[in-house]
Design an enzyme around this catalytic site. Structure first.
Site, PDB file in Angstrom:
ATOM      1  CD  GLU A  37       9.158 -38.152  -6.672  1.00 33.15           C
ATOM      2  OE1 GLU A  37       9.824 -37.657  -5.754  1.00 33.15           O
ATOM      3  OE2 GLU A  37       7.951 -38.394  -6.548  1.00 33.15           O
TER       4      GLU A  37
ATOM      5  CG  HIS B  32       8.334 -34.344  -8.274  1.00 35.28           C
ATOM      6  ND1 HIS B  32       6.988 -34.635  -8.463  1.00 35.28           N
ATOM      7  CD2 HIS B  32       8.574 -34.617  -6.974  1.00 35.28           C
ATOM      8  CE1 HIS B  32       6.461 -35.038  -7.327  1.00 35.28           C
ATOM      9  NE2 HIS B  32       7.397 -35.049  -6.401  1.00 35.28           N
TER      10      HIS B  32
ATOM     11  CG  ASP C  26       4.217 -40.353  -1.166  1.00 33.39           C
ATOM     12  OD1 ASP C  26       5.312 -40.309  -1.762  1.00 33.39           O
ATOM     13  OD2 ASP C  26       3.686 -39.355  -0.634  1.00 33.39           O
TER      14      ASP C  26
ATOM     15  CG  HIS D 237      10.438 -32.749  -2.865  1.00 29.95           C
ATOM     16  ND1 HIS D 237      11.122 -33.927  -2.871  1.00 29.95           N
ATOM     17  CD2 HIS D 237       9.169 -33.055  -3.281  1.00 29.95           C
ATOM     18  CE1 HIS D 237      10.333 -34.909  -3.280  1.00 29.95           C
ATOM     19  NE2 HIS D 237       9.134 -34.415  -3.518  1.00 29.95           N
TER      20      HIS D 237
ATOM     21  NE  ARG E  46       7.432 -36.861   3.238  1.00 29.12           N
ATOM     22  CZ  ARG E  46       6.989 -37.178   2.006  1.00 29.12           C
ATOM     23  NH1 ARG E  46       7.677 -37.988   1.235  1.00 29.12           N
ATOM     24  NH2 ARG E  46       5.857 -36.663   1.562  1.00 29.12           N
TER      25      ARG E  46
HETATM   26  C1  GLA Z   1       6.746 -36.402  -3.398  1.00 31.38           C
HETATM   27  C2  GLA Z   1       6.380 -36.858  -2.047  1.00 31.38           C
HETATM   28  C3  GLA Z   1       4.892 -36.854  -1.891  1.00 31.38           C
HETATM   29  C4  GLA Z   1       4.311 -35.528  -2.255  1.00 31.38           C
HETATM   30  C5  GLA Z   1       4.714 -35.186  -3.649  1.00 31.38           C
HETATM   31  C6  GLA Z   1       4.231 -33.815  -4.029  1.00 31.38           C
HETATM   32  O1  GLA Z   1       6.681 -37.377  -4.325  1.00 31.38           O
HETATM   33  O2  GLA Z   1       6.890 -38.127  -1.732  1.00 31.38           O
HETATM   34  O3  GLA Z   1       4.556 -37.155  -0.565  1.00 31.38           O
HETATM   35  O4  GLA Z   1       4.784 -34.544  -1.373  1.00 31.38           O
HETATM   36  O5  GLA Z   1       6.108 -35.213  -3.764  1.00 31.38           O
HETATM   37  O6  GLA Z   1       2.908 -33.595  -3.691  1.00 31.38           O
END
Ligand code: GLA
Length: 392
Positions: free
Chosen positions: A353, A217, A289, A143, A118
């Site tokens: 990732e 990813h 996350d 992304h 982000r």
């Molecule tokens: C990334 C983001 C998550 C989500 C996934 C896809 O890893 O950090 O919040 O958006 O991609 O769903």
């Protein structure tokens, strides 16, 4: 035709060697049959809605591990790994049709760019100029936007050697694409070697000062059974700190120690172990996350390892990136179709990732993601499979 004089003794030796080879020794014959070279094949996969041809490449190493990649998004659509009994099974979530990848892909298997993760409000400043990117994740940019590198068609070139087979993917992102400055010439190499390791190397150059943060990813489920969630997988992350986030998942700035929190994966523990712990950060991510700040920055080192006790599969991840986003499949909600029937249920895959920290363009204390003309962006990550019958 020319003849060379051969010493009679040598001729005899040569003859007997030839005879021995013709008869074949059982050992020689079986060795020759069981050491195939790495190989690849390709065929058309389909056409995008805007008419672009997409191919699928199958890379196979000498042991039998198989990786399938489509030129749309550089997406890894399947990846087989052996379990403790030597049975190969697909360990990455995906679809079986191009239309599904185009229609609704939560980045299954995809290459992510120009900026993985982000950027707050989709804005950043370079030398006094403010750049406005698309905001496709609430108020933020995620992304690369709605047409990031996961949705473009890459050119592909496959090569084999004795130890590895590789696929070189290239994409030139025009100046201004997605709102980013500079023409970005990008190359990603997927190299599958005979050690059951996929080495992913990224490189990029620009003609204007810009920001770059590329990643992969794939969603893994090492059980190979996508009707199961990944809560029983044992995860280890080599990080003493992680990046706490605000309500919109933008890092608040400071790193926080993982000590005494659900984010402590310094010793392996089941992914699901602390998921129900009352924790503001966990709640913000709807689970995990977050980006972890990997130990020993500036070196290529082991970042994470995941083991699945049932199958004995072990995945180790190495990288030279400063961070790793661990995403636990929190947004999988039983609506996306699984090949062969059914849907992907909540948390049936996890992503690790490797990347620079989220929102780096706006956080001067974070390692820089700025790329200038004349410089080459380089990043390397590898995913290595093996089996381990005990826990991690
Ligand atoms: C990334 C983001 C998550 C989500 C996934 C896809 O890893 O950090 O919040 O958006 O991609 O769903």
């Amino acid at each position: 035709m020319t003849f060379t004089t051969i010493h009679p003794g040598y001729a005899l030796l040569l003859l007997s060697t030839l005879l021995w080879q013709c008869q074949g020794s059982p050992d020689t014959a079986s060795t020759m049959e069981t050491t195939p070279a790495p190989s690849f094949s390709s065929k058309p996969y389909g056409k995008t809605t805007d008419g672009k041809e997409v191919d699928i490449y199958t890379l196979k190493n000498a042991k039998g591990m198989e990786l399938q990649v489509i030129t749309y998004g550089g997406i890894i659509t399947s990846w087989t790994a052996p379990d403790q009994d030597g049975n190969y099974g697909n360990v990455v979530l995906g679809y079986d049709k191009l239309e599904q990848y185009e229609a609704s892909n939560p980045y299954f298997g995809a290459l992510i760019g120009r900026y993985g993760n982000r950027i707050a409000k989709g804005q950043f400043e370079l030398d006094g100029t403010t750049w406005q990117l698309e905001t496709n994740d609430g108020p933020n940019h995620l992304h690369g936007g709605t047409r990031g590198f996961d949705k473009v068609v890459w050119s592909a070139e496959a090569k084999t050697g004795e130890q590895a087979v590789e696929l070189v993917l290239r994409y030139t992102s025009p100046d201004g694409e997605g709102g980013y400055p500079g023409t970005l010439n990008t190359e990603v190499v997927y190299s599958l070697n005979n050690e059951d390791e996929l080495v992913v190397t990224y490189s990029a150059t620009t003609d204007k000062k810009t920001v770059v943060n590329l990643t992969q990813h794939s969603y893994f489920n090492l059980s190979g059974d996508f009707t199961r969630n990944v809560q029983d997988h044992l995860l280890e992350i080599a990080a003493d700190a992680y990046l706490p986030v605000d309500e919109t998942l933008i890092p608040v700035g400071q790193l926080a120690s993982v000590e005494g929190t659900p984010f402590d994966f310094r010793s392996a523990k089941p992914i699901g172990q602390d998921l129900e712990v009352e924790d503001e950060q966990l709640a913000r991510g709807k689970g995990y996350d977050h980006c972890w700040a990997l130990n020993n920055p500036g070196t290529y080192r082991k970042a994470a390892a995941v083991a699945h006790p049932g199958s004995g599969r072990l995945l180790e991840i190495f990288t030279d990136e400063p961070g790793i986003q661990f995403y636990g499949g929190n947004f999988l909600d039983g609506t996306l179709p699984m090949p062969g029937g059914g849907t992907y249920a909540h948390r049936t895959g996890f992503c690790l990732e490797t990347q620079h920290y989220p929102d780096s363009p706006n956080q001067p204390a974070f390692p820089s993601v700025v790329l200038e003309p004349g410089q080459t962006y380089r990043s390397k990550t590898s995913f290595k499979f093996s089996t381990k019958t005990n826990s991690l």
